[in-house]
Design a protein around this motif. Structure first.
Motif, short mmCIF file in Angstrom:
data_model
loop_
_atom_site.label_atom_id
_atom_site.label_comp_id
_atom_site.label_asym_id
_atom_site.label_seq_id
_atom_site.Cartn_x
_atom_site.Cartn_y
_atom_site.Cartn_z
N GLN A 45 0.83 -1.21 0.00
CA GLN A 45 0.00 0.00 0.00
C GLN A 45 0.86 1.27 0.00
OE1 GLN A 45 -2.63 -0.53 3.34
NE2 GLN A 45 -3.88 -2.02 2.23
N GLY A 46 1.94 1.23 -0.78
CA GLY A 46 2.79 2.39 -0.96
C GLY A 46 3.83 2.61 0.12
N GLU A 47 3.80 1.81 1.18
CA GLU A 47 4.78 1.95 2.26
C GLU A 47 5.85 0.89 2.18
OE1 GLU A 47 4.25 2.67 6.46
OE2 GLU A 47 2.29 3.50 5.94
N GLU A 48 7.08 1.32 2.40
CA GLU A 48 8.19 0.37 2.38
C GLU A 48 8.07 -0.58 3.57
OE1 GLU A 48 12.98 0.40 2.94
OE2 GLU A 48 12.12 1.97 1.66
N ILE A 49 8.11 -1.88 3.28
CA ILE A 49 8.04 -2.91 4.31
C ILE A 49 9.44 -3.40 4.64
CG2 ILE A 49 7.14 -5.20 4.88
CD1 ILE A 49 4.99 -2.98 4.62
N ARG A 50 10.20 -3.65 3.59
CA ARG A 50 11.55 -4.17 3.80
C ARG A 50 12.35 -4.03 2.51
NH1 ARG A 50 13.08 -10.09 6.11
NH2 ARG A 50 15.24 -10.06 5.50
N ARG A 51 13.66 -3.98 2.63
CA ARG A 51 14.55 -4.02 1.48
C ARG A 51 15.55 -5.14 1.70
NH1 ARG A 51 16.82 1.61 0.60
NH2 ARG A 51 14.68 2.13 1.00
N GLY A 52 15.94 -5.77 0.62
CA GLY A 52 16.89 -6.85 0.75
C GLY A 52 17.16 -7.54 -0.57
N ILE A 53 17.94 -8.62 -0.49
CA ILE A 53 18.31 -9.40 -1.67
C ILE A 53 17.26 -10.48 -1.89
CG2 ILE A 53 20.07 -10.91 -2.68
CD1 ILE A 53 21.15 -8.13 -2.25
N VAL A 54 16.78 -10.59 -3.13
CA VAL A 54 15.81 -11.63 -3.47
C VAL A 54 16.53 -12.97 -3.48
CG1 VAL A 54 14.19 -12.49 -5.20
CG2 VAL A 54 14.42 -10.02 -4.82
#
Length: 104
Positions: A45-54
């Protein structure tokens, strides 16, 4: 940029952000399988949940796992739950990673 308004309406483009003096624009990825091994941002919903390596993606392109990083364990994201995956194209920003991901 003639195509920017159309991309913005389609929800496939995120406005540029500045990190470390470099402007970056995030791009919505419809196909998840090509992202294995890439650094991405997962949004809901447009908010960053997490960033990382797939780490992995199912054959039907509906489920994606992000690799664990530091205190964060490996995590599953399902397209049907509304998760979106965004990426910063390296050739646009001449950077190898998003923000300070590797500092964790």
């Amino acid at each position: 940029m003639d195509g920017v308004p159309a991309l913005r309406r389609a929800g496939t483009w995120s406005p540029p952000r500045r990190k470390h003096g470099v402007e970056m624009a995030l791009h919505l990825q419809q196909k998840w399988q090509p992202l294995v091994g890439q650094l991405v941002i997962v949004k809901l919903q447009g908010e960053e949940i997490r960033r990382g390596i797939v780490d992995a993606v199912t054959a039907d392109d509906q489920i994606l796992w992000l690799d664990g990083n530091g205190a964060e364990s490996r995590r599953l994201f399902e397209r049907s739950d509304g998760f979106q995956v965004w990426i910063d194209y390296k050739w646009e920003t001449h950077r190898a990673s998003l923000d300070n991901h590797d500092q964790g």
